[in-house]
Enzyme design. Structure first.
Site: not given
Ligand SMILES: *[C@@H]1O[C@H](CO)[C@@H](O)[C@H](O)[C@H]1NC(C)=O
Ligand SMILES: *[C@@H]1O[C@H](CO)[C@@H](O)[C@H](O)[C@H]1NC(C)=O
Ligand SMILES: *[C@@H]1O[C@H](CO)[C@@H](O)[C@H](O)[C@H]1NC(C)=O
Ligand SMILES: *[C@@H]1O[C@H](CO)[C@@H](O)[C@H](O)[C@H]1NC(C)=O
Ligand SMILES: *[C@@H]1O[C@H](CO)[C@@H](O)[C@H](O)[C@H]1NC(C)=O
Ligand SMILES: *[C@@H]1O[C@H](CO)[C@@H](O)[C@H](O)[C@H]1NC(C)=O
Ligand SMILES: *[C@@H]1O[C@H](CO)[C@@H](O)[C@H](O)[C@H]1NC(C)=O
Length: 792
Positions: A477, A479, A481-482, A497, A599
């Site tokens: 994944g 996004g 955020f990284g 993550k 969120d």
């Protein structure tokens, strides 16, 4: 007239120029009654600095030591409490800040027993520092972007802080460029050096004498390299200042980069027969990035093209067959330099620099190095011991003595205040509005915010191993955020993550998430295995969720599967349980009003292998202030399409904002359409508006996901639709609580699967489903046979 003006103008210009040259620099001889002249500099008497001090609880000591050491070390200013020098800065830009320490004793004071913290600007530079018993200068540098530079000192418990002298020296803008070559290279090469603070660890004149501050335009000291050399035997030294000629062209070095004495001497390979590297090694601290600057000037060659060599840092080839001729634009004797930076925090405490012949060794080739600078870069750790306000120092020490005791700050700042909610989030929340965070140049930062809870710190080495060095093939994944990687830790699959560097919002979210997830453990919240904050890294490790996001099962190009109605209902109920748990802050007095996720969206709902739902991404989590606490108005964050309109306008985040977003998710789940449909960018479709508008003249059956059509009991569908509609009510007071939503969803589930006489109910349900299937297909005017065939 014109002449007069121009004369006046010239005088003015001259004044300005001379002012500019000196305007930026400050030299103070702390504790001294009189000015002190050191070389070509005047260190001002202490009294001139008093007006910059924010508090007056210091003592002035005048101790003459019978020592040859610099006049600066004969006096000191002693601080019994925390103090800030708030120094006016002539112009913004990078500055060297040099702090001088020499702990002497007198009848009343023993400075050798001092122990203290120092921050410069928003960077903590010294932690629990006790200077060695000889004069030391610690040099830091940072980009000052406001009109003040603050130097903050705080003694440890029952101790004191002191300073013998300090220097603030303006650095020419070009000295530190924004970029440097990464070793090993990384793709996302945004080092952003201009924003970083440095500590100079080593500044070496290879093969030459010590160059004192008096012979350097920026009063730097360059020491000899002998003590760092591993084997002197096959090395030679050349000193030849005459051939050094600074060039004016762009890209080559100036006197500001290093003085003649540095470029005029070098160490070189003096062993034409054997292949040999010159090796220097330096002790560094773990967990930081380093900027390494190599200074070169070909003072050994008779002719162009004689030099070609490799440069290695920790055995990694950072430059192969370096041709100085290219750097110096074809001129011998032209000083040049090369910058390298380590892309991630170092996982060793040795930095080994080597110069050696190229692999295709040619006997006549030589290798040289004239000078070397090693700078430690600040990391992005957030310190609990520093308040949100970037310049407010550590304070309020409870208890005494213990080194490990928790130093907490109660940010007694006026304005938005969140007290006695758990300090971490309060602190982080507070920071949300400030763009700066305190960084650290000191090793081993104890993140007290984290120390008090159960999150496990994982070493970078472990994570590198778990992800096979962030192997691209493991990316699952990406996004804002990284990047998320799949990894294996202790034989268990995990999701890793890795946050983007250089992102202050990211840091904020990183710590919020750790804090929250280690306090709140629940079947329907994602499980945080641990985190890594070594150096620049911001890594969170979670349980691996085999089935990805809820979103990926509903729609889109990468749609994974089609979930049945009951599966979807079960997922929604799981999410509702998770949110209910967050909102009520079950059993936690610190957060009696609970936490708002901030969120909620289908992309933040993850599914494990059994399709059990877990809520993820707590970076925007917020504690709800109690009734007697002021409301907190914040920048609106969250995801487009899910944003509570009231929050958007009133900037007041409440539980009801999550309810709204959850309502949008309920619509997504049943309609299998994105919250905002951007297929036509000119005309994006808002799902809630679309659904509610369509509902006015179409039966629900025709609005929902075609793949669900005919599978839902109509009463259930209607009730589900009502719940979703209530959640997205325009005004928050009209929205139900999460508890109500949960209860109502469970009723829907019970309606679909009555508890009595299971077999029968399944049969009836199937029968209804088939009937409905036919109905809906008939109204759509499609072939009747298909459903029979597929069901049959
Ligand atoms: C030691 O420092 C104190 C405090 O400033 C001062 O009063 C005293 O004269 C000093 N003693 C000596 C021997 O210099
Ligand atoms: C500080 O020490 C110097 C040198 O010993 C002496 O001349 C001066 O008077 C002293 N000042 C004070 C305030 O003690
Ligand atoms: C001061 O330095 C000189 C020469 O450098 C030396 O002879 C003398 O012993 C030193 N005195 C002290 C007190 O260190
Ligand atoms: C004098 O200074 C030197 C370093 O310059 C240091 O090694 C020595 O210990 C000092 N002497 C005293 C008496 O403090
Ligand atoms: C300092 O930072 C500002 C941005 O905040 C940047 O524009 C400037 O170039 C930097 N100056 C130096 C000398 O790094
Ligand atoms: C350097 O040379 C000396 C004398 O030739 C020898 O004794 C010594 O072992 C050598 N050192 C190394 C590290 O090779
Ligand atoms: C020089 O050092 C590099 C990196 O450590 C190594 O790969 C290379 O073999 C060395 N060369 C020689 C001649 O020792």
């Amino acid at each position: 007239m014109a002449y007069k003006y121009s004369l006046f103008y010239w005088i003015l210009l001259l004044i300005c120029i001379s002012f500019k040259a000196y305007g930026g620099n400050i030299f103070i001889d702390c504790g001294s009654q009189s000015n002190t002249i050191i070389g070509d500099r005047l260190f001002m008497a202490d009294k001139y600095s008093s007006k910059y001090l924010t508090t007056s609880n210091q003592v002035l000591s005048n101790c003459s030591v019978n020592n040859n050491s610099s006049l600066l070390y004969k006096t000191a200013r002693i601080f019994n409490g925390k103090t800030t020098y708030k120094l006016p800065i002539g112009r913004v830009g990078r500055y060297f800040i040099r702090l001088h320490f020499f702990p002497f004793t007198n009848k009343s004071f023993d400075l050798r027993k001092s122990k203290f913290w120092v921050s410069i600007g928003r960077f903590l530079v010294l932690r629990d520092f006790t200077p060695p018993q000889y004069p030391v200068v610690r040099e830091f540098s940072l980009n000052v972007t406001s009109s003040n530079l603050n130097i903050f000192l705080e003694p440890a418990d029952n101790s004191m802080a002191f300073l013998n002298a300090f220097e603030v020296v303006l650095v020419p803008d070009v000295l530190i460029q924004n970029d440097a070559i990464s070793v090993p290279p990384v793709q996302d090469d945004n080092i952003g050096l201009t924003y970083r603070a440095f500590e100079t660890l080593f500044r070496i004149n290879m093969g030459g004498p010590l160059v004192s501050y008096n012979n350097d335009p920026l009063w730097r000291t360059w020491i000899q390299d002998d003590n760092y050399l591993e084997n002197k035997n096959f090395t030679g030294v050349v000193q030849n200042r005459k051939v050094v000629s600074y060039a004016k062209s762009v890209g080559v070095a100036t006197k500001d980069d290093a003085p003649l004495a540095v470029y005029g001497s070098c160490r070189h390979i003096d062993n034409p027969r054997e292949s040999f590297n010159i090796t220097w090694s330096f002790d560094i601290s773990l967990g930081f990035q380093y900027l390494i600057r190599f200074h070169f000037c070909d003072i050994v060659s008779e002719d162009l093209g004689e030099l070609s060599f490799n440069i290695y840092v920790n055995s990694y080839t950072v430059k192969e067959s370096l041709d100085l001729e290219v750097l110096s634009k074809g001129r011998l004797g032209t000083p040049v330099f090369l910058d390298f930076v380590t892309p991630t925090a170092m996982d060793t405490n040795q930095l080994v620099v080597q110069i050696g012949p190229p692999i295709a060794y040619e006997a006549q080739r030589d290798g040289i190095l004239n000078g070397l600078e090693i700078m430690k870069l600040n990391n992005y750790k957030i310190l609990a011991a520093t308040t949100a306000s970037s310049l407010v120092p550590p304070s309020s020490q409870s208890g005494s003595g213990s080194k490990n005791k928790i130093r907490m700050i109660v940010g007694v700042t006026v304005g938005s205040v969140i007290l006695f909610v758990f300090v971490g989030i309060g602190f982080l929340f507070h920071r949300r509005k400030k763009s700066h965070s305190p960084y650290s140049l000191t090793p081993e930062t104890n993140l007290t915010v984290l120390a008090s809870n159960s999150a496990t710190r994982i070493t970078l080495a472990t994570i590198l191993h778990a992800t096979n060095h962030f192997d691209k093939s493991r990316v699952i994944g990406k996004g804002g955020f990284g990047t998320v990687y799949k990894g294996v830790l202790d034989n268990t699959d995990v999701a890793v993550k890795r946050g983007s560097r250089d992102n202050s919002q990211g840091q904020y979210e990183f710590f919020t998430e750790i804090k929250l997830l280690s306090q709140f453990r629940h079947k329907h919240l994602v499980y945080l295995v641990g985190y890594c904050d070594e150096g620049l890294e911001m890594i969170l490790v979670y349980d691996y969720m085999e089935n990805g996001t809820l979103k990926s099962h509903l729609y889109g190009k990468e749609k994974k599967s089609c979930l049945s109605w009951l599966q979807r209902l079960e997922i929604c109920i799981g999410v509702a349980k998770g949110l209910h748990y967050l909102h009520t802050g079950t059993g936690r007095t610190e957060v009696e009003n609970g936490v708002v996720h901030g969120d909620v969206k289908s992309g933040n709902i993850l599914l494990d292998k059994n399709l059990n739902a877990r809520i993820a991404d707590f970076g925007l989590c917020t504690i709800v202030p109690g009734p007697n606490q002021p409301d907190v108005s914040v920048e609106v964050k969250g995801s487009f399409g899910y944003l509570d309109p009231e929050y958007f306008f009133k900037r007041k985040l409440t539980h009801k904002s999550d309810i709204y977003s959850f309502g949008v998710v309920l619509f997504e789940v049943v309609c299998a359409r994105p919250a905002i449909d951007n297929t036509d960018p000119e005309n994006p479709v808002n799902l809630v508006e679309w659904a509610q508008c369509l509902q006015k003249d179409k039966p629900l059956e025709q609005i929902i996901d075609p793949q669900l059509q005919g599978t839902i009991n109509s009463d259930c569908l209607q009730e589900y639709w009502n719940i979703a509609g209530a959640c997205v009510a325009e005004r928050s007071i009209h929205r139900p609580s999460m508890g109500d939503v949960l209860w109502r969803l469970e009723k829907v589930q019970q309606l679909e699967t009555p508890l009595t006489d299971e077999d029968e109910s399944v049969n009836t349900a199937n029968a209804t489903e088939i009937d409905r299937g036919i109905d809906s297909l008939m109204s759509d005017g499609e072939n009747l046979l298909t459903p029979f065939i597929s069901i049959g």
